[in-house]
Design a protein around this motif. Structure first.
Motif, short mmCIF file in Angstrom:
data_model
loop_
_atom_site.label_atom_id
_atom_site.label_comp_id
_atom_site.label_asym_id
_atom_site.label_seq_id
_atom_site.Cartn_x
_atom_site.Cartn_y
_atom_site.Cartn_z
N ASN A 53 0.81 -1.23 0.00
CA ASN A 53 0.00 0.00 0.00
C ASN A 53 0.84 1.27 0.00
OD1 ASN A 53 0.77 -0.77 2.71
ND2 ASN A 53 -0.59 0.84 3.47
N LYS A 54 2.12 1.15 0.31
CA LYS A 54 3.03 2.31 0.30
C LYS A 54 3.73 2.46 -1.05
CE LYS A 54 4.15 2.01 5.27
NZ LYS A 54 3.53 0.72 5.61
N LEU A 55 3.54 1.49 -1.92
CA LEU A 55 4.26 1.47 -3.19
C LEU A 55 3.33 1.77 -4.36
CD1 LEU A 55 6.33 -1.80 -2.60
CD2 LEU A 55 6.98 0.56 -2.02
N ALA A 56 3.82 2.57 -5.30
CA ALA A 56 3.04 2.85 -6.51
C ALA A 56 3.12 1.67 -7.47
CB ALA A 56 3.55 4.11 -7.19
N GLN A 57 4.31 1.06 -7.57
CA GLN A 57 4.50 -0.09 -8.44
C GLN A 57 5.52 -1.03 -7.80
OE1 GLN A 57 4.38 0.18 -12.78
NE2 GLN A 57 4.56 2.40 -12.61
N LEU A 58 5.28 -2.32 -7.98
CA LEU A 58 6.21 -3.34 -7.51
C LEU A 58 6.36 -4.40 -8.59
CD1 LEU A 58 7.90 -4.96 -5.46
CD2 LEU A 58 5.74 -5.86 -4.51
N VAL A 59 7.60 -4.60 -9.01
CA VAL A 59 7.92 -5.62 -10.01
C VAL A 59 8.95 -6.56 -9.41
CG1 VAL A 59 8.95 -6.06 -12.26
CG2 VAL A 59 7.44 -4.10 -11.95
N SER A 60 8.73 -7.86 -9.56
CA SER A 60 9.70 -8.85 -9.08
C SER A 60 9.98 -9.83 -10.20
CB SER A 60 9.18 -9.58 -7.84
OG SER A 60 10.15 -10.50 -7.36
N GLU A 61 11.19 -9.75 -10.76
CA GLU A 61 11.59 -10.61 -11.88
C GLU A 61 13.10 -10.56 -12.00
OE1 GLU A 61 9.47 -8.73 -15.07
OE2 GLU A 61 11.04 -7.22 -15.40
N PRO A 62 13.70 -11.58 -12.61
CA PRO A 62 15.16 -11.54 -12.81
C PRO A 62 15.57 -10.34 -13.66
CG PRO A 62 14.28 -13.75 -13.21
CD PRO A 62 13.10 -12.83 -13.10
N ASP A 63 16.77 -9.85 -13.38
CA ASP A 63 17.30 -8.75 -14.18
C ASP A 63 18.78 -9.00 -14.44
OD1 ASP A 63 18.83 -7.68 -11.88
OD2 ASP A 63 16.88 -7.07 -11.12
N SER A 64 19.39 -8.06 -15.14
CA SER A 64 20.81 -8.19 -15.50
C SER A 64 21.71 -7.35 -14.62
CB SER A 64 21.01 -7.82 -16.97
OG SER A 64 20.28 -8.67 -17.82
N GLY A 65 21.25 -7.04 -13.42
CA GLY A 65 22.07 -6.27 -12.50
C GLY A 65 21.38 -5.00 -12.04
N ILE A 66 22.06 -4.28 -11.15
CA ILE A 66 21.49 -3.10 -10.50
C ILE A 66 21.01 -2.07 -11.51
CG2 ILE A 66 22.07 -1.09 -9.09
CD1 ILE A 66 23.93 -2.89 -7.47
N TYR A 67 21.84 -1.76 -12.49
CA TYR A 67 21.50 -0.66 -13.40
C TYR A 67 20.45 -1.07 -14.42
CZ TYR A 67 25.41 1.51 -11.07
OH TYR A 67 26.24 2.03 -10.10
N ASP A 68 20.39 -2.33 -14.76
CA ASP A 68 19.28 -2.82 -15.59
C ASP A 68 17.97 -2.64 -14.83
OD1 ASP A 68 17.88 -4.19 -17.69
OD2 ASP A 68 17.96 -6.02 -16.49
#
Length: 255
Positions: A53-68
């Motif tokens: 409820n405090k977040l506008a958007q939440l995505v959880s998925e693999p990525d290619s690192g911090i900057y990706d």
């Protein structure tokens, strides 16, 4: 104006709640908090879901690192101003985003930044290092200077015009981006002489001697890519320029 805060996280179960609460407690009201989780496996996602409820958007998925992951968050952002807050970091007080909004009330300002303190990972009241940025001036990049990136807020239009993080620099993409914006494209920036961020020690860029060396080699390569004239002494100059940060103390008490 709306301020978008992008937080990227991977397996930060012990610190992510502090980060979320830090954004949620800001007195500035028009905030969009976007969290990009890299498919954490340690229970981080359960904490994020608890605070959905405090977040506008939440995505959880693999990525290619911090900057990706940061690029994903920037692409999702709808705010006029975009800032990043790492999963180990939190604001020094609840007025930081009010100060950011006040700075951007000047339409000529494209970006702003302030100071940062590194704190002990287990005792955030203990300051280890004080990163005092100062005004940007031509020639500073060649000496290894950069603003404290977690304090760096930028108009969304600047990202749209000049691009996001360059993934060719997995450790120093923040250096490359701030250099590209400030030195290459000469955007108008404003330094605010306040401490905005407390950062826990132990991040990817400072968690080992080899990490420091690899990061500085990337910074050297980023300068060469953009035609910044740096010589063989760039890396040692950049490293040694950070040493006073371990001995300086803030002029004000940081709670």
């Amino acid at each position: 104006m709306k301020i978008s805060i992008v937080t990227v996280v991977f397996n930060a179960i012990n610190t992510i709640e502090d980060t979320i609460q830090s954004v949620a407690s800001q007195t500035y009201s028009n905030i969009e908090h976007i969290v990009v989780d890299g498919a954490s496996t340690d229970g981080t996602l359960s904490i994020l879901n608890r605070h959905h409820n405090k977040l506008a958007q939440l995505v959880s998925e693999p990525d290619s690192g911090i900057y990706d992951a940061m690029n994903k968050g920037i692409d999702m952002a709808t705010g006029d101003i975009i800032g990043t807050l790492n999963a180990d970091d939190f604001y020094c007080d609840d007025t930081v985003l009010c100060q950011v909004a006040e700075t951007f009330s000047d339409p000529a300002v494209d970006a702003c930044f302030a100071d940062l303190v590194y704190v002990d990972r287990l005792d955030p009241a203990k300051i280890i290092r004080y990163w005092k940025s100062g005004d940007y001036k031509d020639g500073l990049i060649e000496r290894g200077w950069m603003p404290a990136h977690p304090t760096f807020f930028v108009r969304r239009s600047i990202y749209e015009k000049f691009g996001t993080f360059d993934l060719d620099f997995p450790r120093q993409s923040d250096f490359e981006l701030t250099m590209r914006f400030l030195a290459i494209h000469q955007i108008k920036s404003q330094y605010v002489p306040k401490i905005w961020i407390k950062m826990r020690m132990g991040g990817i860029s400072n968690n080992s001697i080899s990490g420091v060396i690899k990061g500085n080699l990337e910074a050297y390569r980023a300068c060469r890519k953009h035609g910044i004239n740096v010589g063989v002494f760039f890396i040692p100059r950049k490293i040694f320029s950070r040493m006073p940060q371990f001995f300086k103390k803030p002029d004000i008490k940081v709670t």
